[in-house]
Design an enzyme around this catalytic site. Structure first.
Site, mmCIF file in Angstrom:
data_model
loop_
_atom_site.group_PDB
_atom_site.id
_atom_site.type_symbol
_atom_site.label_atom_id
_atom_site.label_comp_id
_atom_site.label_asym_id
_atom_site.label_seq_id
_atom_site.Cartn_x
_atom_site.Cartn_y
_atom_site.Cartn_z
ATOM 1 N N GLU A 113 8.683 -8.644 15.180
ATOM 2 C CA GLU A 113 7.873 -9.380 14.195
ATOM 3 C C GLU A 113 6.389 -9.165 14.418
ATOM 4 O OE1 GLU A 113 10.352 -10.680 15.868
ATOM 5 O OE2 GLU A 113 11.853 -11.333 14.404
ATOM 6 N N LYS A 160 15.766 -23.297 5.545
ATOM 7 C CA LYS A 160 16.829 -22.461 4.993
ATOM 8 C C LYS A 160 17.396 -23.025 3.699
ATOM 9 C CE LYS A 160 20.974 -20.018 6.497
ATOM 10 N NZ LYS A 160 21.900 -19.766 7.620
ATOM 11 N N PHE A 177 18.957 -25.298 16.587
ATOM 12 C CA PHE A 177 18.962 -23.885 16.936
ATOM 13 C C PHE A 177 17.844 -23.155 16.187
ATOM 14 C CE2 PHE A 177 20.567 -19.479 16.297
ATOM 15 C CZ PHE A 177 20.420 -19.087 17.617
ATOM 16 N N GLN A 178 17.049 -22.428 16.913
ATOM 17 C CA GLN A 178 15.928 -21.648 16.375
ATOM 18 C C GLN A 178 14.964 -22.475 15.524
ATOM 19 O OE1 GLN A 178 17.521 -17.915 14.789
ATOM 20 N NE2 GLN A 178 17.456 -17.090 16.878
ATOM 21 N N MET A 192 -9.962 -0.124 30.467
ATOM 22 C CA MET A 192 -11.085 -1.056 30.370
ATOM 23 C C MET A 192 -11.069 -2.052 31.529
ATOM 24 S SD MET A 192 -13.803 -1.643 28.855
ATOM 25 C CE MET A 192 -14.083 -1.275 27.134
HETATM 26 C C1 TPP Z 1 -2.559 -8.310 24.449
HETATM 27 C C2 TPP Z 1 -3.651 -8.038 25.407
HETATM 28 N N1 TPP Z 1 -3.438 -8.170 26.737
HETATM 29 C C3 TPP Z 1 -4.427 -7.910 27.628
HETATM 30 C C4 TPP Z 1 -5.664 -7.531 27.195
HETATM 31 C C5 TPP Z 1 -6.794 -7.266 28.208
HETATM 32 N N2 TPP Z 1 -7.204 -5.857 28.127
HETATM 33 C C6 TPP Z 1 -8.285 -5.474 27.428
HETATM 34 S S1 TPP Z 1 -8.485 -3.819 27.435
HETATM 35 C C7 TPP Z 1 -7.139 -3.594 28.407
HETATM 36 C C8 TPP Z 1 -6.706 -2.222 28.818
HETATM 37 C C9 TPP Z 1 -6.275 -1.385 27.673
HETATM 38 O O1 TPP Z 1 -5.625 -0.262 28.185
HETATM 39 P P1 TPP Z 1 -5.321 0.981 27.261
HETATM 40 O O2 TPP Z 1 -4.649 0.566 26.027
HETATM 41 O O3 TPP Z 1 -4.604 1.998 28.090
HETATM 42 O O4 TPP Z 1 -6.737 1.507 26.844
HETATM 43 P P2 TPP Z 1 -7.912 2.142 27.717
HETATM 44 O O5 TPP Z 1 -8.829 1.020 28.086
HETATM 45 O O6 TPP Z 1 -7.284 2.788 28.916
HETATM 46 O O7 TPP Z 1 -8.542 3.110 26.800
HETATM 47 C C10 TPP Z 1 -6.545 -4.821 28.717
HETATM 48 C C11 TPP Z 1 -5.370 -4.978 29.568
HETATM 49 C C12 TPP Z 1 -5.851 -7.422 25.799
HETATM 50 N N3 TPP Z 1 -7.029 -7.093 25.267
HETATM 51 N N4 TPP Z 1 -4.837 -7.650 24.942
#
Ligand code: TPP
Lengths: 565, 159
Positions: free
Chosen positions: A47, A159, A109-110, A468
């Site tokens: 979803e 529902k 349920f759900q 990042m």
């Molecule tokens: C759902 C979610 N969980 C955690 C984060 C924290 N976060 C921000 S950037 C990042 C790393 C992203 O890694 P990647 O997609 O490999 O991109 P890169 O920075 O390596 O280009 C994380 C874990 C987030 N923004 N969103």
């Protein structure tokens, strides 16, 4: 007619021809009648994929994106997507099934309290208790999602309401109080004229444009014309990408934490900041007390609550940005000699030139992608370093053509959003720039790409890490790379091929350069695993909480960083 | 500074949740909140007393206005209003004290509404100041329990 049939009829009347979703018990009666309607349903595999796809569709088109889910876990899976849409003002409508009325409130349920769960992340939410209310509620939901500042709306339907026999089809009625609430604001002419005076007197004016300008058809053209005639330089937020031609000398690029030197310098030194459709997010302002310290701020936004929320405005104007731009263009239409100001801005550094020749540097990859964009390309990103590199180097030339999760920063947004954008515009080229962390958050949607043969170009900027996070750990946490290295990644080629998607790995720039052009012109899905320098960092950077003056071009000043970290 | 907001809302289930959720989420400080149906049963009225500086009150007002079920928000702090609160208080009272309390409450136009063996319940209405004064005057007897409503506020008609 059944409630479910009436719902589909009302959606059709709103112009919906596409929905994303995944069935389950509570929505079985809806899915049962789906094939009687003209609406095409795209079965996502999660979803969250459905809601991001609807969001991608909405961002690309400006029309409402619709998704369906079942009750309970299906509905709770939408929450991240609704919050994502809310933060970036995207008109999404989520229709969730719910336990049948007699079972409500009994932990059936759900059963999940979707009104409670969605309250803080939607513009509004409804629960339909009687199928006869469907026409009015659907009409209101579309009205709310699209009017004023757009945003997501949830409609929760038990529902038994789907199976209820509708005896009389009522005409849709939108409450009068809503018509009043969303009436197009009349610009306060006194304030608008004050804005003109302030701009006239300004010696160092600057335009800061945001997502609001992207939302209004025709606004970016007006803004370009106004800026060019008056020779006012332009900076943009992440959400404002695509509103100004990147090659134009007045364009200074993105402002904020990963803004360009020129853009951030101009903000800190301007004496008048015309901010349109922005909300002064902390990723834009850095330390808000030190943001644009010399500027009189004219803040134009359709949402009055944005005024004086983060940055106090000298002139807060509640207006549709197009109305404002029309007005101001009639009052101001000639340069007053901003040459000296432009010259000073010109003295600030450009982004560093990347030697893309040898190693595979991410910035070089982005420049290559940028060189291959055509008028109609839509670029979609995930969240992380690759997103910021794309923002700095990849410049689609039209509004609504850079789709990214800005406000919430939702990893996993990219792939489904790209699906939504490509579904909206089958003829356009859609490029997804993603990371190996983000892509693994919704990669089940590869199946949708394959099933509908969506010619999305999936560019995986593969650095083997949550880049990042790794960058922040390097800079602010003494290189303690706690849980940011993706030690076991999938074999990406096998993975893409398992879904029947063409895939290729690149570890040198030359091969990529040779292949990318023809790949982009292919009408098939394609997965490119681009193995970039794993230690590359995004610069420029303003550390969180610092003023935009404290901008680093590279990673040298370690003493300074550790004092902040 | 304390501000009193008169808020007209649709009389739907869940409206209170939307309003209180907004205050909690954005960290605004509710001092009191009173809700009741108005002369039009499809509309309810909330009187919200909230603490904050001008900028916070501006945000509260604007954010409230964004809620779909909110019809109108009016800051009545600087209006000429009639403000009323209802107070119930149970006080220690032996027989001599009962008479004394009854006399004292007369001055405030408050009254005893329940008499127990060793206590009485006093009922009073008034603005905040008066309610505070009543409580203070009862303190020497020993207060067992206090229940107060929030403030209801109505703008006076033109004179
Ligand atoms: C759902 C979610 N969980 C955690 C984060 C924290 N976060 C921000 S950037 C990042 C790393 C992203 O890694 P990647 O997609 O490999 O991109 P890169 O920075 O390596 O280009 C994380 C874990 C987030 N923004 N969103």
């Amino acid at each position: 007619m059944l409630g479910a049939e009436l719902l589909l009829k009302c959606l059709e009347e709103q112009g919906v021809d596409l929905v994303f979703g995944l069935p389950g018990g509570a929505v079985l009666p809806l899915y049962d009648v789906l094939r009687k309607s003209k609406i095409k349903h795209i079965l996502t595999k999660h979803e969250q994929g459905a809601v991001h796809a609807a969001d991608g569709y909405a961002r690309a088109t400006g029309k409402v994106g619709v998704c369906f889910s079942t009750s309970g876990p299906g509905a709770t899976n939408l929450v991240t997507g609704l919050a994502t849409a809310r933060m970036d003002s995207s008109p999404v409508i989520a229709i969730t099934g719910q336990a049948a009325s007699p079972f409500l409130g009994k932990d059936s349920f759900q059963e999940a309290d979707m009104i409670g769960l969605s309250l803080p992340v939607t513009k509004h939410s409804y629960q339909i208790r009687d199928a006869h209310d469907i026409p009015s509620i659907v009409a209101e939901a579309f009205f709310i999602a699209t009017q004023g500042r757009p945003g997501p709306v949830l409609i929760d339907i038990p529902k038994d309401v789907f199976t209820q026999k509708v005896t009389e089809i009522k005409k849709p009625v939108i409450r009068k109080s809503l018509l009043v609430k969303f009436k197009k604001p009349q610009m306060d002419m006194k304030l608008a004229n004050m804005a003109v005076e302030v701009l006239k007197k300004a010696k160092r004016p600057l335009i800061l444009a945001g997502g609001g300008v992207n939302q209004v058809a025709g606004a970016s053209e007006l803004l370009q014309e106004f800026a060019q005639k008056n020779e006012i330089p332009v900076v943009q937020t992440l959400m404002g990408k695509g509103i100004f031609p990147a090659k134009h000398p007045l364009f200074l690029g993105m402002v904020g934490m990963h803004g360009t030197f020129k853009a951030n310098w101009a903000v800190q030194n301007c004496d008048c900041l015309l901010a349109i459709g922005v909300r002064f997010d902390d990723r834009v302002t850095g330390s808000v007390e030190d943001f644009a310290p010399l500027a009189k701020v004219i803040h134009v936004d359709i949402d009055p609550s944005e005024h004086n929320k983060n940055r106090v405005a000298d002139i807060p104007l509640v207006a549709d940005c197009k109305d404002f731009l029309k007005f101001i263009s009639e009052k101001l239409w000639a340069s007053k000699g901003n040459k000296e100001w432009l010259r000073q801005i010109g003295l600030q550094s450009d982004l560093p030139k990347i030697d893309a020749g040898r190693s595979l540097e991410p910035e070089g990859v982005m420049e290559l992608v940028n060189s291959l964009l055509d008028e109609d390309t839509i670029v979609v990103t995930d969240v992380g370093q690759h997103q910021m590199w794309a923002a700095l180097y990849v410049h689609p030339s039209k509004p609504r053509s850079f789709i990214t999760s800005g406000g919430l920063g939702t990893m996993g947004f990219g792939l489904p959003a790209a699906i939504g954008a490509q579904m909206a515009y089958p003829e356009k080229r859609v490029i997804l720039i993603t990371g190996d962390g983000s892509l693994q958050m919704n990669l089940q949607e590869f199946a949708v790409v394959k099933q509908w043969n969506l010619p999305i170009k999936i560019l995986l900027i593969n650095n083997g890490s949550l880049g990042m996070v790794r960058q922040w750990q390097e800079l602010f946490f003494q290189k303690n790379y706690a849980e940011s290295i993706l030690e076991v990644g999938p074999d990406w080629i096998k993975l893409a091929e398992a879904y029947g998607i063409k895939a290729k790995t690149f570890d040198g720039f030359k091969e990529l350069e040779d292949a990318l052009g023809s790949t982009f012109n292919d009408r098939e899905p394609c997965f490119l695993d681009i193995k970039v320098n794993p230690m590359a960092n995004v610069f420029p950077m303003v550390p969180a909480g610092c003023s935009l003056d404290q901008i680093w071009g590279s990673w040298k000043n370690e003493a300074h960083a550790s004092s902040i970290g | 500074m304390k501000h009193t907001l008169a808020v007209l809302v649709e009389n739907h289930p869940g409206v209170l949740q939307r309003v209180s959720g907004l205050f909690a989420r954005r960290g605004y400080n509710i001092i009191s909140l009173v809700v009741s149906e108005t002369e039009d049963s499809s509309i309810s009225r909330m009187t919200i007393v909230v603490d904050g500086d001008e900028r916070i009150i501006e945000q509260v007002t604007k954010q409230l206005n964004k809620l779909i079920d909110v019809i109108k928000v009016q800051d009545v702090t600087n209006e000429d209003t009639v403000d009323r609160q209802l107070l119930l208080v149970r006080v220690n009272a032996d027989n001599p004290a009962k008479a004394e309390i009854a006399q004292l409450m007369d001055i405030f136009r408050a009254r005893i509404v329940d008499i127990g063996r060793k206590s009485v319940i006093v009922e009073a209405t008034g603005d905040e100041e008066k309610i505070e004064a009543i409580i203070r005057s009862l303190q020497p007897f020993g207060i067992q329990e206090i229940v107060k409503t929030g403030i209801c506020s109505m703008v006076r008609g033109p004179k």
